[in-house]
Design a protein around this motif. Structure first.
Motif, PDB file in Angstrom:
ATOM      1  N   VAL A  99       0.843  -1.197   0.000  1.00  0.00           N
ATOM      2  CA  VAL A  99       0.000   0.000   0.000  1.00  0.00           C
ATOM      3  C   VAL A  99       0.881   1.250   0.000  1.00  0.00           C
ATOM      4  O   VAL A  99       1.992   1.246   0.520  1.00  0.00           O
ATOM      5  N   ASN A 111      -3.045   4.603   1.454  1.00  0.00           N
ATOM      6  CA  ASN A 111      -3.635   3.297   1.756  1.00  0.00           C
ATOM      7  C   ASN A 111      -4.318   2.659   0.542  1.00  0.00           C
ATOM      8  O   ASN A 111      -5.327   1.978   0.676  1.00  0.00           O
ATOM      9  N   ARG A 166      -5.300   1.880   8.244  1.00  0.00           N
ATOM     10  CA  ARG A 166      -6.081   2.536   7.201  1.00  0.00           C
ATOM     11  C   ARG A 166      -7.050   3.503   7.833  1.00  0.00           C
ATOM     12  O   ARG A 166      -7.464   3.401   8.893  1.00  0.00           O
TER      13      ARG A 166
END
Length: 155
Positions: free
Chosen positions: A27, A31, A155
């Motif tokens: 990622v 994210n 995230r």
């Protein structure tokens, strides 16, 4: 033994075979997950690929990331094993792929700007806005990666 799968295919033709593969979730700072547009099926998958004879899942993951994306990665953690990856490729090859999924971080290299023999394009996508994927196994791997990242509150 390089080209192991090519050698096996020369012996069995398009008959269904079981193969082992490794792929990974990488990622970016937003994210978003890195995916590659495949040359063989013209849909998206995680960078990764089949193990060569004598190779470990970890070695294959690192090698395939470099080949598919031009990125050097370090494995952070295994996320899971996925064994329901049924695919019929455009050339007629049939496979059941057993895939090991990892979380990785970039330690070098840079995303390829030009196409390779396996990758037409590379892009980061939000987990909630994924493009057409290779197969159901790829979707399940991405879902597991997203769930794992959520559990870490990354995230």
């Amino acid at each position: 033994m390089a080209n192991y799968i090519k050698e096996i295919r020369s012996l069995v033709g398009h008959r269904p075979i079981i193969l082992n593969a490794a792929g990974a979730i990488l990622v970016n700072s937003k994210n978003e997950v890195l995916l590659n547009l495949r040359t063989d099926t013209h849909n998206w998958s995680l960078p990764g690929g089949f193990l060569e004879y004598g190779e470990t899942f970890e070695q294959a993951c690192i090698r395939e990331y470099k080949e598919d994306a031009g990125i050097d990665v370090e494995i952070i953690k295994p996320i899971g094993i996925f064994d329901q990856g049924f695919t019929v490729y455009p050339n007629g090859d049939k496979t059941q792929v057993i895939s090991r999924l990892y979380l990785v971080k970039q330690i070098g290299g840079h995303t390829l700007n030009e196409a390779t023999n396996e990758t037409l394009d590379l892009k980061y996508f939000p987990f909630g806005q994924l493009p057409p994927l290779l197969n159901q196994q790829t979707a399940e791997m991405l879902k597991a990666g997203e769930k794992y990242l959520d559990s870490l509150n990354l995230r």
